[in-house]
Design a protein around this motif. Structure first.
Motif, PDB file in Angstrom:
ATOM      1  N   TYR A 101      59.608  21.509  42.538  1.00 15.57           N
ATOM      2  CA  TYR A 101      58.270  21.453  43.133  1.00 15.57           C
ATOM      3  C   TYR A 101      57.600  20.086  43.006  1.00 15.57           C
ATOM      4  N   PRO A 102      57.627  19.419  41.843  1.00 18.87           N
ATOM      5  CA  PRO A 102      56.962  18.110  41.772  1.00 18.87           C
ATOM      6  C   PRO A 102      57.498  17.102  42.788  1.00 18.87           C
ATOM      7  N   TYR A 103      58.774  17.175  43.107  1.00 18.91           N
ATOM      8  CA  TYR A 103      59.350  16.245  44.072  1.00 18.91           C
ATOM      9  C   TYR A 103      58.955  16.617  45.497  1.00 18.91           C
ATOM     10  N   SER A 104      58.869  17.905  45.793  1.00 17.48           N
ATOM     11  CA  SER A 104      58.415  18.303  47.126  1.00 17.48           C
ATOM     12  C   SER A 104      56.935  17.998  47.302  1.00 17.48           C
ATOM     13  N   ILE A 130      51.756  26.555  47.878  1.00 13.00           N
ATOM     14  CA  ILE A 130      52.741  27.641  48.023  1.00 13.00           C
ATOM     15  C   ILE A 130      53.864  27.207  48.958  1.00 13.00           C
ATOM     16  N   ALA A 131      53.508  26.525  50.046  1.00 11.99           N
ATOM     17  CA  ALA A 131      54.537  26.055  50.979  1.00 11.99           C
ATOM     18  C   ALA A 131      55.464  25.045  50.303  1.00 11.99           C
ATOM     19  N   LEU A 190      59.401  25.876  49.782  1.00 13.07           N
ATOM     20  CA  LEU A 190      60.302  25.002  50.529  1.00 13.07           C
ATOM     21  C   LEU A 190      60.841  23.854  49.683  1.00 13.07           C
ATOM     22  N   ALA A 191      60.645  23.927  48.379  1.00 13.73           N
ATOM     23  CA  ALA A 191      61.069  22.841  47.484  1.00 13.73           C
ATOM     24  C   ALA A 191      62.549  22.491  47.616  1.00 13.73           C
ATOM     25  N   ALA A 248      62.422  18.632  48.498  1.00 17.15           N
ATOM     26  CA  ALA A 248      62.648  17.795  47.322  1.00 17.15           C
ATOM     27  C   ALA A 248      63.778  16.778  47.496  1.00 17.15           C
ATOM     28  N   PRO A 249      64.885  17.099  48.178  1.00 17.41           N
ATOM     29  CA  PRO A 249      65.924  16.070  48.341  1.00 17.41           C
ATOM     30  C   PRO A 249      65.428  14.808  49.047  1.00 17.41           C
ATOM     31  N   ILE A 250      64.451  14.956  49.930  1.00 17.76           N
ATOM     32  CA  ILE A 250      63.872  13.786  50.592  1.00 17.76           C
ATOM     33  C   ILE A 250      63.173  12.909  49.560  1.00 17.76           C
TER      34      ILE A 250
END
Length: 120
Positions: free
Chosen positions: A58-61, A94-95, A99-100, A104-106
């Protein structure tokens, strides 16, 4: 291999990661509680197991989302209804959580290239 992990997963500041991780864990606990109270007949199915993957990502997304919003909005300040803003904030949180694994890979790729360029 170790430098790849440091440049990607260690790319965010600890303060930012802990803050975002706290909100992700809080949402996961809320979803677990809602699922366990709503699913009394089969409580073993109440834990959405994909949250175990989504919470650490989540932190990366959220980093990707906030970077895009910062690029679009810039230094502008908007004065809007506080209730509407909180609702929008919760929906985007929430999204980003759900969708993490896709978002997140981006952020991880960006952090890797950013820190690779910085160290070169």
């Amino acid at each position: 291999m170790n430098t790849i992990l440091v440049k990607t997963f260690g790319g965010l500041s600890k303060k930012y990661y802990i803050r975002q991780f706290f909100f992700a864990a809080l949402m996961a606990v809320l979803f677990f509680w809602i699922g366990s109270t709503a699913n009394k007949t089969h409580p073993e199915n109440s834990m959405p197991w994909r949250l175990l993957v989504c919470v650490p990502l989540y932190p990366y997304s959220r980093f990707v989302y906030e970077s895009i919003i910062e690029f679009i909005v810039g230094d502008n300040v908007f004065f809007v209804n506080a209730i509407m803003m909180v609702i929008v904030k919760i929906v985007t949180m929430i999204a980003c959580l759900m969708l993490a694994p896709l978002i997140a890979p981006i952020g991880l790729a960006y952090l890797y290239f950013h820190h690779s360029r910085k160290s070169a």
